[in-house]
Design a protein around this motif. Structure first.
Motif, PDB file in Angstrom:
ATOM      1  N   LYS A 100     -10.482  30.816  64.363  1.00 37.46           N
ATOM      2  CA  LYS A 100     -11.263  30.836  65.588  1.00 37.46           C
ATOM      3  C   LYS A 100     -12.727  30.591  65.262  1.00 37.46           C
ATOM      4  CE  LYS A 100     -12.797  34.531  67.535  1.00 37.46           C
ATOM      5  NZ  LYS A 100     -12.928  35.763  68.328  1.00 37.46           N
TER       6      LYS A 100
ATOM      7  N   ASP B 277     -16.624  31.826  72.754  1.00 36.19           N
ATOM      8  CA  ASP B 277     -15.469  32.254  71.988  1.00 36.19           C
ATOM      9  C   ASP B 277     -14.363  31.207  72.121  1.00 36.19           C
ATOM     10  OD1 ASP B 277     -12.874  33.564  71.482  1.00 36.19           O
ATOM     11  OD2 ASP B 277     -14.124  35.336  71.159  1.00 36.19           O
ATOM     12  N   SER B 278     -13.860  30.686  70.989  1.00 29.17           N
ATOM     13  CA  SER B 278     -12.886  29.593  71.056  1.00 29.17           C
ATOM     14  C   SER B 278     -11.535  30.064  71.595  1.00 29.17           C
ATOM     15  CB  SER B 278     -12.707  28.962  69.674  1.00 29.17           C
ATOM     16  OG  SER B 278     -12.166  29.903  68.771  1.00 29.17           O
ATOM     17  N   ASP B 279     -11.217  31.338  71.464  1.00 25.37           N
ATOM     18  CA  ASP B 279      -9.931  31.840  71.967  1.00 25.37           C
ATOM     19  C   ASP B 279      -9.915  31.904  73.490  1.00 25.37           C
ATOM     20  OD1 ASP B 279      -8.946  32.033  69.457  1.00 25.37           O
ATOM     21  OD2 ASP B 279      -9.244  34.200  69.256  1.00 25.37           O
ATOM     22  N   THR B 280     -10.991  32.408  74.079  1.00 22.74           N
ATOM     23  CA  THR B 280     -11.028  32.558  75.535  1.00 22.74           C
ATOM     24  C   THR B 280     -11.587  31.310  76.210  1.00 22.74           C
ATOM     25  OG1 THR B 280     -13.234  33.511  75.452  1.00 22.74           O
ATOM     26  CG2 THR B 280     -11.393  35.053  75.341  1.00 22.74           C
ATOM     27  N   ASN B 281     -12.225  30.428  75.425  1.00 22.76           N
ATOM     28  CA  ASN B 281     -12.905  29.244  75.948  1.00 22.76           C
ATOM     29  C   ASN B 281     -14.003  29.618  76.959  1.00 22.76           C
ATOM     30  OD1 ASN B 281     -13.186  26.425  75.796  1.00 22.76           O
ATOM     31  ND2 ASN B 281     -12.172  26.189  77.793  1.00 22.76           N
ATOM     32  N   LYS B 282     -14.609  30.780  76.750  1.00 24.65           N
ATOM     33  CA  LYS B 282     -15.637  31.260  77.686  1.00 24.65           C
ATOM     34  C   LYS B 282     -16.893  31.680  76.939  1.00 24.65           C
ATOM     35  CE  LYS B 282     -13.145  32.909  81.717  1.00 24.65           C
ATOM     36  NZ  LYS B 282     -11.710  32.995  81.374  1.00 24.65           N
ATOM     37  N   TRP B 283     -18.003  31.721  77.683  1.00 29.36           N
ATOM     38  CA  TRP B 283     -19.269  32.232  77.154  1.00 29.36           C
ATOM     39  C   TRP B 283     -19.435  33.678  77.586  1.00 29.36           C
ATOM     40  CZ3 TRP B 283     -22.569  29.255  74.173  1.00 29.36           C
ATOM     41  CH2 TRP B 283     -22.338  27.863  74.172  1.00 29.36           C
ATOM     42  N   ARG B 284     -20.007  34.486  76.731  1.00 26.49           N
ATOM     43  CA  ARG B 284     -20.438  35.805  77.153  1.00 26.49           C
ATOM     44  C   ARG B 284     -21.937  35.889  76.893  1.00 26.49           C
ATOM     45  NH1 ARG B 284     -17.466  37.091  72.160  1.00 26.49           N
ATOM     46  NH2 ARG B 284     -18.938  37.916  70.622  1.00 26.49           N
TER      47      ARG B 284
ATOM     48  N   ASN C 291     -17.008  30.795  66.900  1.00 27.31           N
ATOM     49  CA  ASN C 291     -17.973  31.206  67.913  1.00 27.31           C
ATOM     50  C   ASN C 291     -19.195  30.311  67.815  1.00 27.31           C
ATOM     51  OD1 ASN C 291     -16.857  34.265  66.970  1.00 27.31           O
ATOM     52  ND2 ASN C 291     -16.952  33.838  69.153  1.00 27.31           N
TER      53      ASN C 291
END
Lengths: 359, 183
Positions: free
Chosen positions: A157, A183-190, A159
């Motif tokens: 994974k 995050d490559s797993d969720t394909n989302k930004w935090r 980031n």
């Protein structure tokens, strides 16, 4: 495997294939069905990445005088110099960070568009636009001050971190440090916010090191390292060796050495290699002391870019040099012929081959 | 642009190893006998035999024996492996990375494809890590940039793809097939 004449055991074939450059490994997929499956087998991928890790290279972006076209040059101690193409991205990009075989690139025409790619396997991922972007104004220029890439080979994974000072329109930045993590797993930004006041030189920003699940940057005053733990989104400071902090007129650069944090201290006469062998205790250990006598005239303009146990790679305005630590020999690996508008060290990154898939 | 800062000359500095006094030990070295699968006898110095992890552990288990049978190993590759290990011992006593690299490179360049491929299972069986590294890399270098057909015949592998499957694979990674060396 078809072992018609009983000729090579499978484990030997695997060892041979693990030493093929990526292009020929991909070509070898067509040899037979077993070889096709092999290149995505978990054990093989791990072996391949381990073998390739021994071969560290320097990646430099060379732009011609018009600055419209740039090419990526890969300089490496055993394979020599080769050109790497990012044409498969179908965009004009700048390399912003490099980690374990992946590159994080930003689009030049489209601000805020980022790609993560593996230039060896030509796979890439276009990162979704962070929703924060229209609200957040990074200072200066609306560009993130820090761009980091952390790529964990064992769990496959990665980031991407974009961080910078927040600036409300018409105001000076007030120390609000905004950090967005992909995050490559969720394909989302935090996103999370902190208050700090760290400054970075251009070289500090390029030399981001990913070890122990954290990204590390050296700050411009050269007294501490700023680290971001990607597991808990916490920034913290790591001290440099006393000698680096208190010696006047020295430069320091942050690199990786065999999975450890390492600082290269450059004075007029010496290049000292420090490594943090035990990350928890934060104790620095002097690895090596290299005389700079033979490259004396160049010392003010040399920048360490990447290193292994055997070699240190450095960039100057027009050259990439390698120092062999055992034999104490300096060699030129690459030099640009025509005058380039930017020095090579300006856009040089440590790179290693891997067959990490970013999809 | 002044040439002094623009293109400084690189000089190389080599640390001289302190000259080694000639301390060739006079005591007779112990010999160990290896027997290949085709019943050829090889007498080698103990230090050479100890490079073979398999032989070493054989002696640790049964120290009284003086002949080690190697049922999986034929004479020709074994003699080449012994030749390699003899040289490596010299480098152990007197480390010179450049010379070692040069020797290792010459050792594999002068071998035929068949010799190389025959030595790999021997090095593998005898667990000689350094040699295995050198051989694996040498074979990888020989098949690098060759056509798929060449690699198949090199390893004696039959193509188990249909023509359509193979064509589809070649389209998927067309860039990997650019610039093939002649076989």
């Amino acid at each position: 495997m078809n072992s018609r004449d009983g000729f090579l055991p499978d484990e030997v074939v695997i060892q041979v294939l693990a030493r093929l450059p990526v292009k020929y490994l991909f070509r070898a997929k067509t040899v037979c069905k077993l070889w096709y499956k092999l290149s995505s087998d978990k054990y093989f991928v791990q072996l391949y990445n381990e073998v390739a890790a021994k071969n560290s290279v320097v990646l430099v972006e060379v732009s011609d005088s018009s600055e419209l076209k740039s090419s990526l040059i890969c300089a490496d101690n055993s394979w020599g110099v080769s050109e790497l193409s990012l044409d498969f991205l179908k965009d004009r990009v700048k390399v912003r960070a490099s980690c374990n075989g992946l590159l994080c690139c930003s689009s030049i025409p489209d601000k805020g568009v980022y790609y993560v790619c593996n230039p060896m396997t030509r796979e890439f991922r276009l990162l979704p636009r962070s929703r924060e972007r229209p609200v957040t104004r990074f200072c200066p220029d609306g560009e993130a001050t820090l761009v980091g890439l952390g790529c964990n080979l064992s769990v496959q994974k990665f980031n991407v971190v974009l961080a910078g000072y927040h600036r409300t329109f018409g105001h000076r930045p007030d120390g609000t440090f905004i950090c967005t993590v992909f995050d490559s797993d969720t394909n989302k930004w935090r996103k999370f916010v902190s208050f700090q006041d760290d400054r970075f030189t251009l070289m500090n920003r390029n030399q981001v090191v990913f070890v122990h699940g954290s990204l590390h940057w050296l700050t411009s005053v050269c007294s501490y390292i700023l680290s971001l733990d990607l597991n808990c989104d916490v920034w913290r400071k790591i001290s440099l060796p006393d000698e680096v902090i208190y010696s006047a007129g020295n430069r320091a650069h942050l690199l990786e050495l065999d999975g450890c944090l390492s600082v290269i201290q450059i004075s007029e006469e010496w290049m000292k290699i420090w490594a943090m062998k035990d990350y928890e205790s934060e104790e620095w250990h002097l690895e090596d002391r290299v005389s700079l006598r033979c490259i004396r005239g160049m010392v003010p303009g040399i920048f360490p870019i990447s290193q292994t146990r055997e070699h240190v790679f450095l960039a100057t305005y027009k050259q990439v040099l390698v120092h062999q630590r055992k034999s104490r020999v300096w060699k030129e690996l690459y030099s640009v012929k025509n005058s380039s508008p930017l020095p090579l060290w300006f856009s040089a990154h440590a790179f290693r081959t891997s067959i990490f898939s970013c999809n | 642009m002044s040439s002094s800062t623009d293109s400084p000359t690189l000089t190389t500095e080599t640390t001289q190893l302190s000259p080694q006094p000639d301390t060739e030990t006079a005591k007779p070295t112990k010999k160990i006998t290896l027997k290949s699968s085709d019943n050829q006898i090889f007498e080698v110095e103990e230090s050479v035999a100890m490079e073979f992890a398999t032989v070493k552990s054989f002696f640790e288990d049964s120290p009284s024996t003086d002949t080690v049978p190697l049922p999986n190993v034929t004479a020709k590759p074994l003699s080449q492996v012994i030749e390699f290990c003899k040289e490596q011992i010299k480098f152990k006593a007197n480390p010179d990375e450049a010379q070692k690299k040069k020797y290792n490179a010459e050792f594999v360049t002068e071998k035929s494809d068949k010799d190389l491929v025959d030595m790999i299972p021997v090095a593998n069986y005898l667990e000689i890590k350094d040699l295995l590294d050198v051989l694996n890399q040498a074979v990888a270098d020989r098949i690098e940039n060759k056509s798929v057909e060449y690699v198949r015949s090199f390893f004696g592998i039959d193509n188990d793809f249909t023509a359509e499957e193979e064509a589809a694979l070649r389209r998927e990674h067309a860039w990997a097939y650019e610039g093939v060396d002649e076989d």
